[in-house]
Write a protein that holds these residues in place. Sequence first.
Motif, PDB file in Angstrom:
ATOM      1  N   LEU A 594       1.036  -0.989  -0.064  1.00 15.74           N
ATOM      2  CA  LEU A 594      -0.078  -0.134   0.080  1.00 15.74           C
ATOM      3  C   LEU A 594       0.713   1.388  -0.050  1.00 15.74           C
ATOM      4  O   LEU A 594       0.625   2.331  -0.755  1.00 15.74           O
ATOM      5  CB  LEU A 594      -1.159  -0.175   1.265  1.00 15.74           C
ATOM      6  N   GLN A 595       2.091   1.188   0.861  1.00 12.65           N
ATOM      7  CA  GLN A 595       2.798   2.320   0.764  1.00 12.65           C
ATOM      8  C   GLN A 595       3.538   2.579  -0.524  1.00 12.65           C
ATOM      9  O   GLN A 595       3.526   3.973  -1.095  1.00 12.65           O
ATOM     10  CB  GLN A 595       3.983   1.895   1.670  1.00 12.65           C
ATOM     11  N   THR A 596       3.760   1.527  -1.303  1.00 14.39           N
ATOM     12  CA  THR A 596       4.095   1.742  -2.687  1.00 14.39           C
ATOM     13  C   THR A 596       3.175   2.248  -3.686  1.00 14.39           C
ATOM     14  O   THR A 596       3.420   3.289  -4.329  1.00 14.39           O
ATOM     15  CB  THR A 596       4.797   0.392  -3.167  1.00 14.39           C
ATOM     16  N   LEU A 597       2.180   1.914  -3.644  1.00 13.89           N
ATOM     17  CA  LEU A 597       0.812   2.327  -4.408  1.00 13.89           C
ATOM     18  C   LEU A 597       0.625   3.753  -4.129  1.00 13.89           C
ATOM     19  O   LEU A 597       0.505   4.603  -4.972  1.00 13.89           O
ATOM     20  CB  LEU A 597      -0.372   1.365  -4.179  1.00 13.89           C
ATOM     21  N   ALA A 598       0.638   4.282  -2.850  1.00 10.50           N
ATOM     22  CA  ALA A 598       0.193   5.474  -2.323  1.00 10.50           C
ATOM     23  C   ALA A 598       1.300   6.704  -2.593  1.00 10.50           C
ATOM     24  O   ALA A 598       1.081   7.793  -3.075  1.00 10.50           O
ATOM     25  CB  ALA A 598      -0.127   5.525  -1.073  1.00 10.50           C
ATOM     26  N   THR A 599       2.517   6.178  -2.647  1.00  6.68           N
ATOM     27  CA  THR A 599       3.665   7.163  -3.140  1.00  6.68           C
ATOM     28  C   THR A 599       4.028   7.266  -4.467  1.00  6.68           C
ATOM     29  O   THR A 599       4.999   8.243  -4.899  1.00  6.68           O
ATOM     30  CB  THR A 599       4.740   6.675  -2.294  1.00  6.68           C
ATOM     31  N   GLN A 600       3.262   6.879  -5.516  1.00  4.97           N
ATOM     32  CA  GLN A 600       3.449   7.051  -6.839  1.00  4.97           C
ATOM     33  C   GLN A 600       2.804   8.299  -7.185  1.00  4.97           C
ATOM     34  O   GLN A 600       1.685   8.638  -6.570  1.00  4.97           O
ATOM     35  CB  GLN A 600       2.750   5.857  -7.777  1.00  4.97           C
ATOM     36  N   PRO A 601       3.522   9.107  -8.355  1.00  3.24           N
ATOM     37  CA  PRO A 601       2.672  10.287  -8.505  1.00  3.24           C
ATOM     38  C   PRO A 601       1.292  10.026  -8.877  1.00  3.24           C
ATOM     39  O   PRO A 601       0.979   9.367  -9.827  1.00  3.24           O
ATOM     40  CB  PRO A 601       3.586  10.872  -9.979  1.00  3.24           C
ATOM     41  N   GLY A 602       0.404  10.982  -8.434  1.00  8.66           N
ATOM     42  CA  GLY A 602      -0.755  11.188  -8.895  1.00  8.66           C
ATOM     43  C   GLY A 602      -1.873   9.971  -8.291  1.00  8.66           C
ATOM     44  O   GLY A 602      -2.929   9.774  -8.985  1.00  8.66           O
ATOM     45  N   SER A 603      -1.191   9.289  -7.092  1.00  9.54           N
ATOM     46  CA  SER A 603      -1.862   8.119  -6.711  1.00  9.54           C
ATOM     47  C   SER A 603      -3.320   8.249  -6.186  1.00  9.54           C
ATOM     48  O   SER A 603      -3.251   9.549  -5.316  1.00  9.54           O
ATOM     49  CB  SER A 603      -0.946   7.421  -5.665  1.00  9.54           C
ATOM     50  N   GLU A 604      -4.026   7.456  -6.421  1.00  8.20           N
ATOM     51  CA  GLU A 604      -5.531   7.363  -5.823  1.00  8.20           C
ATOM     52  C   GLU A 604      -5.651   7.005  -4.501  1.00  8.20           C
ATOM     53  O   GLU A 604      -6.591   7.041  -3.795  1.00  8.20           O
ATOM     54  CB  GLU A 604      -6.588   6.909  -6.721  1.00  8.20           C
ATOM     55  N   PHE A 605      -4.573   6.495  -3.995  1.00  6.18           N
ATOM     56  CA  PHE A 605      -4.342   5.904  -2.495  1.00  6.18           C
ATOM     57  C   PHE A 605      -3.690   6.655  -1.534  1.00  6.18           C
ATOM     58  O   PHE A 605      -3.460   6.441  -0.303  1.00  6.18           O
ATOM     59  CB  PHE A 605      -3.393   4.525  -2.679  1.00  6.18           C
ATOM     60  N   GLU A 606      -3.231   7.914  -2.078  1.00  3.30           N
ATOM     61  CA  GLU A 606      -2.284   8.770  -1.529  1.00  3.30           C
ATOM     62  C   GLU A 606      -3.120   9.292  -0.003  1.00  3.30           C
ATOM     63  O   GLU A 606      -2.619   9.330   0.923  1.00  3.30           O
ATOM     64  CB  GLU A 606      -2.070  10.006  -2.121  1.00  3.30           C
TER      65      GLU A 606
END
Length: 755
Positions: A594-606
């Motif tokens: 989840l951390q990896t998904l959220a720290t991507q540019p423009g992530s909807e998980f942020e």
Amino acid sequence: MKKMIRYYLLFLPLILFTSCSKDEVNKYYERPDSLEDPIYQQLVARGNFTSLTALIEKAGYKDILGKSGYWTMIAPNDAAFAEFFQEQGYANAAAVEDTTAVKIVKYALIYNAFRTERMSDYQSPAGWMEDMAFKRRTAYYVGYEENVSVGSGNKVLIQSNRNNAEGSIPYVSGDNNNKHISYFMDEFMTANGLGASDYNYFYPDANYMGFNVLDAEVINADIVAENGIIHESNKVLLPLPSLDKKLQESPNYSLFRELLEEHLVEYPVNQDATTAYFNYTGKTDEVLLKTYDPALIFSPNNENYLKSDDNDAQTDGYTLFVPNNTVLQTFIDEVLLKNYTSLNQLPKYVFEDFFNAHMVQNSVWPSKAAGFSNALEEDIRIDLNADIDIDPVTQKKNAQILSNGFFYGTNKIQESNLFYSVYTSAYLDPEFTLATRLFNDGSGYKEIISNIYSNYTLFLPSDTVLGELGFDYDINRTEWVYVDINGNEVRGTLARNRLLRVLFNGIVPTPNGELDDLSGSGIIRSGDVDLAGEYIKWENNQLWTAGNDELGNRVNLKIDASTGQPRYEEQSNGRTYYIDNLLQPAENFPGAVLQTLATQPGSEFEYFYNYLNNSPIFDNTVGSIDGVELGTSYTFIIPNNAAIEQAVLDGVLPGDPTVGSAADVIEEEQIATFLKYHIIATRTASDDGLVNGLSETLLKTELGEKTYVNIASAPGDLIFTDNGNRLASFIPAQSNNLANRTLIHLVDNYLLYTE
């Protein structure tokens, strides 16, 4: 004085007796006039058993049957012998050889005397058990066989008289391995749901009369004799062969016998039999005992059935399905030798399994075949009408009741799970011995993938692939070994458990052939229908798990050089693909993904992650979340950024995810409640329809009670509902993210637990 009187009373009968005359004594002990004559005299007196009595004399049984004893005799009359003499080419009884006379007489003699009302009852240790018996032990047995060709010479041979199961003794001294004879009575047939059709299946030319002995009719029953009971029959019966002898006498089934003899039969010297043979004959030859492999469910030469009770052969017998030479040769060529160059290269257990697949430790009656299982606990997959050979001479079914069981000659192989399922791909290929070993060692995987009534796709790594990735089996220490990429070695249970998880990832239920084409992309759950595994993804003939994501590699399907397409093997319950890597288990916490998904540019998980990252329930150095344990199944429901903004507007979340002061303890608890309610514990749900209904979340109430979210899953759709009926639908393009036994979904709304 009393003592003297007692002595007088004691000796008074003796005084009186000695005073009697000799004639009076003889009269006292003479045979009562009311007693019937013994069997031999009865037969003579009746006048229609002249041939039988002549053979009784020739066999040396006149004295035995003319005196005391306790027998039942199935007595063929003279009309029966006239037919027998004509069929066998004898002029009369005088022309019959002594050995044949012995066979006829001793096979007609049943131990103990039975009237018709007891013939169908089983003599159990607990007493009579009504209508459970259809066989009785006869006086006939084969005994020592001389000049039998075994190996390089002729030997003296004796047959096993017990099944050679593990820990048992295949030969018991003093047991003659007497043959049994079968009979068919209305009481037994009715009580066991059988009828005339079952009888006529084996004896199509005989009339079922309610009391038949093999294909003979009992035409006059219950003739009482001093030493037993006589049942008059209309046919002469010769001793039936055992299943073992039937195979020797059947050229159409010689290939079955050759495989059995070569791989699962031994002839050790038996000292007890050798000593008894010397005492009986004075000859010094060693006696060999024919024994069958202990793994077989029964020994075809044992005439005694299980011998768990002395008379249990009265109630049951064995059944052997024997494929003819043509169909067996085809099976050998197309199945057994698909990956071997000769039968001698096959592991012994393959032969054990093949023969056990064709063996049943019960009498399989034609009308009841569906209720029986073979030694591998499989249903009988041979149609006892369509799949039974027709004898070219008699034009009758090649099905016989023998002395110790039922014989069915078949034009079909028993389609055993072990030889026709995806399990077979490893089982019958020497490149996959490590996988086969694990399948077979009690893991339960063998039972899953060999079930031909459920379809699977199996992703199978070879011994080479497993070895390159650190797995091996130490035969000397009988334990699994695993060496990781850093050279760290683990053994035993830890190594086995890791390989169990790896191989379980490669077992995928595919009832509709969902993985027959892997050129596209998708996600699917591995494991069994009832025991969920982990989710794997595929794209353009490559596969991966969360563990492969962590390692940065993919699993490739091996390519068939002749077609340029993925190499696979079709089986009756699915398809086996061969792979160049392992579907690895993940090592990291799901929170790290989840951390990896959220720290991507423009992530909807942020936005969700920001609250998690600032909460004390989360350790961002390893990605651990309080209550989330490695190796347990979870589903993460992550509201997208817009949904988080709405939660703030609705007062469900504080506007600032960074809560740090003691005054913010209420908001801190508010955030933790929100976060935990979006994590489903113990279940991994996707849009495949496999998980539905109320599911426990990570959140517990102040009283420690569980909270729940409802899951509605269908192909292409996944909706979560809180206890206030708020809906959150998953967003397909950004969902089904793989983590350690976990899927992480992005949804379009937030969920709210309400008291």
